[in-house]
Design a protein around this motif. Structure first.
Motif, PDB file in Angstrom:
ATOM      1  N   VAL A 194      -4.296  -1.636 -22.281  1.00  0.00           N
ATOM      2  CA  VAL A 194      -5.065  -0.221 -21.913  1.00  0.00           C
ATOM      3  C   VAL A 194      -4.033  -0.511 -20.583  1.00  0.00           C
ATOM      4  N   ASN A 195      -3.956  -0.774 -19.715  1.00  0.00           N
ATOM      5  CA  ASN A 195      -3.007  -0.576 -19.019  1.00  0.00           C
ATOM      6  C   ASN A 195      -1.575  -0.439 -19.249  1.00  0.00           C
ATOM      7  N   TRP A 196      -0.902  -1.263 -20.140  1.00  0.00           N
ATOM      8  CA  TRP A 196       0.307  -0.771 -20.929  1.00  0.00           C
ATOM      9  C   TRP A 196       0.448   0.334 -21.374  1.00  0.00           C
ATOM     10  N   ALA A 197      -0.451   0.526 -22.097  1.00  0.00           N
ATOM     11  CA  ALA A 197      -0.782   1.959 -22.836  1.00  0.00           C
ATOM     12  C   ALA A 197      -0.320   3.016 -21.386  1.00  0.00           C
ATOM     13  N   VAL A 198      -0.851   2.928 -20.478  1.00  0.00           N
ATOM     14  CA  VAL A 198      -0.207   4.276 -19.509  1.00  0.00           C
ATOM     15  C   VAL A 198       0.387   4.121 -19.085  1.00  0.00           C
ATOM     16  N   TYR A 199       1.147   3.264 -18.416  1.00  0.00           N
ATOM     17  CA  TYR A 199       2.573   2.454 -17.668  1.00  0.00           C
ATOM     18  C   TYR A 199       3.176   3.246 -19.119  1.00  0.00           C
ATOM     19  N   PHE A 200       3.581   2.791 -19.680  1.00  0.00           N
ATOM     20  CA  PHE A 200       4.629   3.790 -20.893  1.00  0.00           C
ATOM     21  C   PHE A 200       4.388   5.267 -21.430  1.00  0.00           C
ATOM     22  N   ARG A 201       3.045   5.616 -21.441  1.00  0.00           N
ATOM     23  CA  ARG A 201       2.201   6.993 -21.140  1.00  0.00           C
ATOM     24  C   ARG A 201       3.310   7.969 -19.935  1.00  0.00           C
ATOM     25  N   ASN A 202       3.071   7.416 -18.725  1.00  0.00           N
ATOM     26  CA  ASN A 202       3.542   7.533 -17.786  1.00  0.00           C
ATOM     27  C   ASN A 202       4.680   7.798 -17.743  1.00  0.00           C
TER      28      ASN A 202
END
Length: 102
Positions: A74-82
């Motif tokens: 989930v952190n990876w997904a948020v990072y790439f979204r940001n």
């Protein structure tokens, strides 16, 4: 007793990942987020899982490793979204009104 202590360590680390993802999601910017740090932690959890599998010590603690790894996902997904928001100019500062100096 060793399994309980290992699980306690994993739970202490693991509780930080949902909080970090929440903070990053609301920050709407990847500034200040280190992909290298997330990658290193991910590699550590994968090594822990591999150690459990290689030694044949597959217990309920393995499930805690997997839950932590999912939270890191989930952190990876948020990072790439940001990062996409930053690239599009829609990051954290885009919604603030810029006032001219008086």
């Amino acid at each position: 007793m060793a399994e309980i202590l290992e699980a306690a360590m994993l739970l202490c680390f693991g509780l930080s990942w949902p909080l970090n993802a929440y903070k990053g999601f609301h920050a709407r910017t990847a500034a200040g987020t280190s992909w290298q740090f997330i990658a290193l932690i991910t590699a550590g959890y994968l090594a822990g899982i591999a150690a459990k599998l290689v030694t044949g010590n597959v217990t309920w603690v393995l499930a805690v490793y997997v839950v932590n790894l999912v939270c890191l996902g989930v952190n990876w997904a948020v990072y790439f979204r940001n990062r996409r928001l930053d690239a599009a100019g829609l990051g954290a500062c885009s919604h603030e009104t810029v006032r001219p100096a008086a």
